[in-house]
Design a protein around this motif. Sequence first.
Motif, PDB file in Angstrom:
ATOM      1  N   LYS A  23      22.953  42.826  43.306  1.00 49.20           N
ATOM      2  CA  LYS A  23      23.660  43.630  42.299  1.00 49.20           C
ATOM      3  C   LYS A  23      25.037  44.077  42.785  1.00 49.20           C
ATOM      4  CE  LYS A  23      20.126  43.653  39.490  1.00 49.20           C
ATOM      5  NZ  LYS A  23      20.093  42.802  38.342  1.00 49.20           N
ATOM      6  N   TYR A  24      25.131  44.551  44.029  1.00 48.84           N
ATOM      7  CA  TYR A  24      26.417  45.023  44.546  1.00 48.84           C
ATOM      8  C   TYR A  24      27.395  43.863  44.678  1.00 48.84           C
ATOM      9  CZ  TYR A  24      23.744  49.174  45.983  1.00 48.84           C
ATOM     10  OH  TYR A  24      22.936  50.276  46.010  1.00 48.84           O
ATOM     11  N   LYS A  25      26.925  42.740  45.157  1.00 50.85           N
ATOM     12  CA  LYS A  25      27.798  41.568  45.306  1.00 50.85           C
ATOM     13  C   LYS A  25      28.311  41.107  43.949  1.00 50.85           C
ATOM     14  CE  LYS A  25      28.166  36.990  47.371  1.00 50.85           C
ATOM     15  NZ  LYS A  25      29.444  36.861  46.776  1.00 50.85           N
ATOM     16  N   ARG A  26      27.442  41.117  42.952  1.00 48.29           N
ATOM     17  CA  ARG A  26      27.860  40.710  41.601  1.00 48.29           C
ATOM     18  C   ARG A  26      28.919  41.672  41.061  1.00 48.29           C
ATOM     19  NH1 ARG A  26      25.595  41.538  36.155  1.00 48.29           N
ATOM     20  NH2 ARG A  26      26.539  39.949  34.864  1.00 48.29           N
ATOM     21  N   ARG A  27      28.706  42.979  41.260  1.00 44.30           N
ATOM     22  CA  ARG A  27      29.691  43.968  40.801  1.00 44.30           C
ATOM     23  C   ARG A  27      31.020  43.764  41.525  1.00 44.30           C
ATOM     24  NH1 ARG A  27      27.882  49.875  41.803  1.00 44.30           N
ATOM     25  NH2 ARG A  27      28.241  49.225  43.935  1.00 44.30           N
ATOM     26  N   HIS A  28      30.963  43.569  42.818  1.00 42.50           N
ATOM     27  CA  HIS A  28      32.161  43.312  43.613  1.00 42.50           C
ATOM     28  C   HIS A  28      32.907  42.092  43.089  1.00 42.50           C
ATOM     29  CE1 HIS A  28      34.139  40.977  46.788  1.00 42.50           C
ATOM     30  NE2 HIS A  28      34.560  42.146  47.249  1.00 42.50           N
ATOM     31  N   GLU A  30      32.776  40.683  40.157  1.00 38.99           N
ATOM     32  CA  GLU A  30      33.316  40.899  38.814  1.00 38.99           C
ATOM     33  C   GLU A  30      34.615  41.713  38.872  1.00 38.99           C
ATOM     34  OE1 GLU A  30      32.270  39.679  35.701  1.00 38.99           O
ATOM     35  OE2 GLU A  30      31.092  38.389  37.028  1.00 38.99           O
ATOM     36  N   VAL A  31      34.663  42.715  39.731  1.00 31.62           N
ATOM     37  CA  VAL A  31      35.888  43.506  39.887  1.00 31.62           C
ATOM     38  C   VAL A  31      37.003  42.635  40.468  1.00 31.62           C
ATOM     39  CG1 VAL A  31      36.952  45.440  41.131  1.00 31.62           C
ATOM     40  CG2 VAL A  31      34.697  45.722  40.074  1.00 31.62           C
ATOM     41  N   ALA A  32      36.688  41.860  41.502  1.00 30.71           N
ATOM     42  CA  ALA A  32      37.686  40.974  42.102  1.00 30.71           C
ATOM     43  C   ALA A  32      38.178  39.947  41.086  1.00 30.71           C
ATOM     44  CB  ALA A  32      37.099  40.284  43.337  1.00 30.71           C
ATOM     45  N   LYS A  33      37.263  39.442  40.269  1.00 33.89           N
ATOM     46  CA  LYS A  33      37.631  38.473  39.238  1.00 33.89           C
ATOM     47  C   LYS A  33      38.616  39.092  38.242  1.00 33.89           C
ATOM     48  CE  LYS A  33      34.615  37.295  36.016  1.00 33.89           C
ATOM     49  NZ  LYS A  33      33.492  36.663  35.300  1.00 33.89           N
ATOM     50  N   ALA A  34      38.394  40.346  37.855  1.00 33.98           N
ATOM     51  CA  ALA A  34      39.300  41.031  36.933  1.00 33.98           C
ATOM     52  C   ALA A  34      40.678  41.223  37.570  1.00 33.98           C
ATOM     53  CB  ALA A  34      38.713  42.372  36.508  1.00 33.98           C
ATOM     54  N   VAL A  35      40.718  41.558  38.847  1.00 36.67           N
ATOM     55  CA  VAL A  35      41.996  41.699  39.560  1.00 36.67           C
ATOM     56  C   VAL A  35      42.715  40.339  39.606  1.00 36.67           C
ATOM     57  CG1 VAL A  35      43.055  42.186  41.811  1.00 36.67           C
ATOM     58  CG2 VAL A  35      41.233  43.672  40.931  1.00 36.67           C
ATOM     59  N   HIS A  36      41.978  39.289  39.918  1.00 37.08           N
ATOM     60  CA  HIS A  36      42.547  37.935  39.981  1.00 37.08           C
ATOM     61  C   HIS A  36      43.126  37.542  38.622  1.00 37.08           C
ATOM     62  CE1 HIS A  36      42.540  33.512  40.290  1.00 37.08           C
ATOM     63  NE2 HIS A  36      42.700  33.720  41.592  1.00 37.08           N
ATOM     64  N   TRP A  37      42.375  37.792  37.552  1.00 37.47           N
ATOM     65  CA  TRP A  37      42.830  37.473  36.206  1.00 37.47           C
ATOM     66  C   TRP A  37      44.117  38.232  35.874  1.00 37.47           C
ATOM     67  CZ3 TRP A  37      43.437  40.575  31.853  1.00 37.47           C
ATOM     68  CH2 TRP A  37      43.687  39.896  30.655  1.00 37.47           C
ATOM     69  N   ASP A  38      44.164  39.525  36.242  1.00 38.05           N
ATOM     70  CA  ASP A  38      45.350  40.335  35.970  1.00 38.05           C
ATOM     71  C   ASP A  38      46.564  39.796  36.731  1.00 38.05           C
ATOM     72  OD1 ASP A  38      46.461  42.763  34.667  1.00 38.05           O
ATOM     73  OD2 ASP A  38      46.846  43.335  36.747  1.00 38.05           O
ATOM     74  N   LEU A  39      46.354  39.385  37.971  1.00 37.13           N
ATOM     75  CA  LEU A  39      47.471  38.811  38.741  1.00 37.13           C
ATOM     76  C   LEU A  39      47.943  37.502  38.120  1.00 37.13           C
ATOM     77  CD1 LEU A  39      46.207  39.608  42.339  1.00 37.13           C
ATOM     78  CD2 LEU A  39      48.197  40.622  41.190  1.00 37.13           C
ATOM     79  N   CYS A  40      47.003  36.682  37.654  1.00 33.49           N
ATOM     80  CA  CYS A  40      47.385  35.452  36.946  1.00 33.49           C
ATOM     81  C   CYS A  40      48.261  35.796  35.748  1.00 33.49           C
ATOM     82  CB  CYS A  40      46.144  34.687  36.471  1.00 33.49           C
ATOM     83  SG  CYS A  40      45.251  33.806  37.758  1.00 33.49           S
ATOM     84  N   ILE A  99      44.406  41.103  49.504  1.00 33.87           N
ATOM     85  CA  ILE A  99      43.659  42.003  48.630  1.00 33.87           C
ATOM     86  C   ILE A  99      42.178  41.836  48.901  1.00 33.87           C
ATOM     87  CG2 ILE A  99      43.157  42.608  46.231  1.00 33.87           C
ATOM     88  CD1 ILE A  99      45.928  41.212  45.593  1.00 33.87           C
ATOM     89  N   ASP A 100      41.527  42.909  49.285  1.00 36.23           N
ATOM     90  CA  ASP A 100      40.091  42.882  49.505  1.00 36.23           C
ATOM     91  C   ASP A 100      39.483  44.024  48.702  1.00 36.23           C
ATOM     92  OD1 ASP A 100      38.337  41.129  51.079  1.00 36.23           O
ATOM     93  OD2 ASP A 100      37.577  42.996  51.900  1.00 36.23           O
ATOM     94  N   VAL A 101      38.551  43.708  47.851  1.00 34.98           N
ATOM     95  CA  VAL A 101      37.968  44.662  46.920  1.00 34.98           C
ATOM     96  C   VAL A 101      36.787  45.383  47.554  1.00 34.98           C
ATOM     97  CG1 VAL A 101      36.749  44.833  44.712  1.00 34.98           C
ATOM     98  CG2 VAL A 101      38.707  43.306  44.939  1.00 34.98           C
ATOM     99  N   ALA A 102      36.656  46.672  47.251  1.00 36.90           N
ATOM    100  CA  ALA A 102      35.498  47.449  47.684  1.00 36.90           C
ATOM    101  C   ALA A 102      35.044  48.311  46.519  1.00 36.90           C
ATOM    102  CB  ALA A 102      35.850  48.327  48.884  1.00 36.90           C
TER     103      ALA A 102
END
Length: 131
Positions: A23-28, A30-40, A99-102
């Motif tokens: 669960k924590y890895k999936r949440r992590h 998903e957050v990183a994916k949103a950051v990546h999408w925003d940077l794109c 960038i490393d997400v936590a």
Amino acid sequence: MCKAKDETVNHLLSDCPKLAQTKYKRRHDEVAKAVHWDLCSQYGIKSEDKWYEHKPEPVRENSKAKLLWNFTSQTDKRLAHNRPDIVLVDKNEDVCHIIDVACQGDSRIVQKEEKVEKYLDLAIKIKHCGE
């Protein structure tokens, strides 16, 4: 769930070892994916229309920037930490961002602040490559 501690909200959100690798890895991710999408989006790199449909590739690039996703950086010296979540190379500014997400609860903030320090060697190597 883990029977190691009381099932408080904080424990279930960020401290339970039973949930850590799923669960924590999936949440992590998903957050990183949103950051990546925003940077794109910010750098005009081709991506999906909605962040939740975004599927980061190891390398996405255009004339403005290069984005690396969960990409192992090769260096002349073996580094313990060389695979941050995202690396952004801004070609116009000639700068690189690691960038490393936590995603943690209050009880683990100090532990996660150490993530900043763990990539210092990689940052130094990247800086020297650009000189």
